[in-house]
Enzyme design. Structure first.
Site, PDB file in Angstrom:
ATOM      1  N   ARG A 286      11.694  93.173   7.466  1.00 15.54           N
ATOM      2  CA  ARG A 286      11.125  94.524   7.533  1.00 15.54           C
ATOM      3  C   ARG A 286       9.605  94.493   7.697  1.00 15.54           C
ATOM      4  NH1 ARG A 286      12.987  99.626   5.671  1.00 15.54           N
ATOM      5  NH2 ARG A 286      11.408 101.163   6.291  1.00 15.54           N
TER       6      ARG A 286
ATOM      7  N   HIS B 237      11.253  76.075   0.824  1.00 14.41           N
ATOM      8  CA  HIS B 237      11.331  75.201   1.995  1.00 14.41           C
ATOM      9  C   HIS B 237      10.640  75.914   3.151  1.00 14.41           C
ATOM     10  CE1 HIS B 237      14.054  72.369   4.562  1.00 14.41           C
ATOM     11  NE2 HIS B 237      12.911  72.619   5.179  1.00 14.41           N
TER      12      HIS B 237
ATOM     13  N   HIS C 162      10.993  82.262   6.903  1.00 12.67           N
ATOM     14  CA  HIS C 162      11.098  82.867   5.564  1.00 12.67           C
ATOM     15  C   HIS C 162       9.815  82.588   4.773  1.00 12.67           C
ATOM     16  CE1 HIS C 162      12.661  78.804   5.019  1.00 12.67           C
ATOM     17  NE2 HIS C 162      13.846  79.119   5.543  1.00 12.67           N
TER      18      HIS C 162
ATOM     19  N   GLU D  69      10.011  71.628  -0.337  1.00 16.56           N
ATOM     20  CA  GLU D  69      10.882  70.939   0.610  1.00 16.56           C
ATOM     21  C   GLU D  69      10.333  71.084   2.021  1.00 16.56           C
ATOM     22  OE1 GLU D  69      15.203  71.681  -1.591  1.00 16.56           O
ATOM     23  OE2 GLU D  69      14.728  72.753   0.263  1.00 16.56           O
TER      24      GLU D  69
ATOM     25  N   HIS E 150      22.652  72.578  -1.917  1.00 22.86           N
ATOM     26  CA  HIS E 150      23.106  73.245  -0.697  1.00 22.86           C
ATOM     27  C   HIS E 150      24.504  73.793  -0.890  1.00 22.86           C
ATOM     28  CE1 HIS E 150      23.473  74.440   3.490  1.00 22.86           C
ATOM     29  NE2 HIS E 150      22.171  74.190   3.603  1.00 22.86           N
TER      30      HIS E 150
ATOM     31  N   HIS F 256      20.753  80.190  -1.735  1.00 25.91           N
ATOM     32  CA  HIS F 256      21.533  81.173  -0.985  1.00 25.91           C
ATOM     33  C   HIS F 256      22.602  81.836  -1.849  1.00 25.91           C
ATOM     34  CE1 HIS F 256      23.306  83.014   2.588  1.00 25.91           C
ATOM     35  NE2 HIS F 256      24.484  82.673   2.084  1.00 25.91           N
TER      36      HIS F 256
END
Length: 254
Positions: A18, A43, A50, A73, A205, A229
């Site tokens: 946004r 990361h 991001h 990372e 992960h 996530h």
């Protein structure tokens, strides 16, 4: 007990979709730490999809304030570009407690494999030495291998790393399919080989509330899990604070 480092990349994904400043990555990190998380992971990618460099600087200050681990990372081979000074340059600026090296490229949607330690050793060794000179603990992203005679972990140790982070995507897929037994054996064997070579073991992960407990009960002596996530996705329904606390409860029981 295994410690929890919360990856807040997905907060930045939502913000960047946004523009502007909401949701606030720093506020999210503070909420996780107030709930008891042991550290924060980010990361940053060269394409700034991001987490951005300014987020790295702000989160470094937050983790110093809380006295917790900052785990940075990234791909140490990715060249600098506008807005991204390079992974080692970021580490030199913020001195993270842990630098986790990951062999990802711009074309990858997410990290999906570990290093080939035999092939990459010569290139990785001087970079690991530079990071350790900054007093960063160094972890290398690694695939699980079911070959008991594999030299992968010995190669990783010879590079100079302190830890490996086992890429747990294949385990998460097997668990979701209801057939995680063979994959758990593979990860447990890899962890034992790493520890025998003098390396400590992290994991991350696609770990989630559904699959984390079984993984930690089977794979020996995992020191840290980095979860982003699934945790952020679950927090959309339950809230960030209670979701972090649920993960901490899983760690305590495992």
């Amino acid at each position: 007990m295994t410690v929890l480092s919360v990856n807040v990349n997905k907060i930045a994904v939502l913000r960047n979709s946004r523009g502007g400043f909401e949701p606030d990555v720093v506020r999210a990190a503070r909420t996780c730490l107030d709930a008891g998380a042991h550290g924060i992971t980010v990361h940053p990618r060269p394409d700034a999809r991001h987490i951005r460099a300014d987020d790295v600087f702000a989160l470094a200050e937050v983790t110093r304030e809380y006295g917790v681990e900052f785990n940075l990372e990234g791909n140490p081979f990715a060249p600098p570009r506008e807005g991204y000074p390079g992974f080692l340059a970021l580490c030199e600026r913020v001195r993270p407690a842990q630098a986790t090296l990951v062999p990802d490229g711009d074309a990858q949607l997410t990290s999906d494999h570990g290093f080939d330690f035999a092939r990459d050793a010569a290139a990785l060794r001087p970079l690991v030495a530079r990071l350790k000179a900054l007093h960063c603990r160094v972890s290398l992203f690694a695939d699980a291998d079911d070959d008991e005679n594999s030299d992968d972990m010995r190669h990783a140790a010879a590079i100079g790393a302190d830890r490996v982070e086992l890429y747990t995507g294949p385990y998460a897929e097997a668990h979701a399919a209801g057939d995680a037994g063979a994959m758990l054996s593979r990860f447990a064997a890899t962890a034992r080989r790493a520890q025998a070579a003098g390396l400590a073991v992290n994991a991350g992960h696609d770990l989630s509330q559904d699959n984390l407990g079984e993984f930690l009960r089977t794979v020996p002596n995992v020191l840290e899990v980095s979860i982003g996530h699934a945790l952020i996705s679950e927090a959309l329904y339950a809230g960030l604070d209670p979701t972090v606390r649920r993960y901490l409860a899983i760690l305590a029981s495992a």
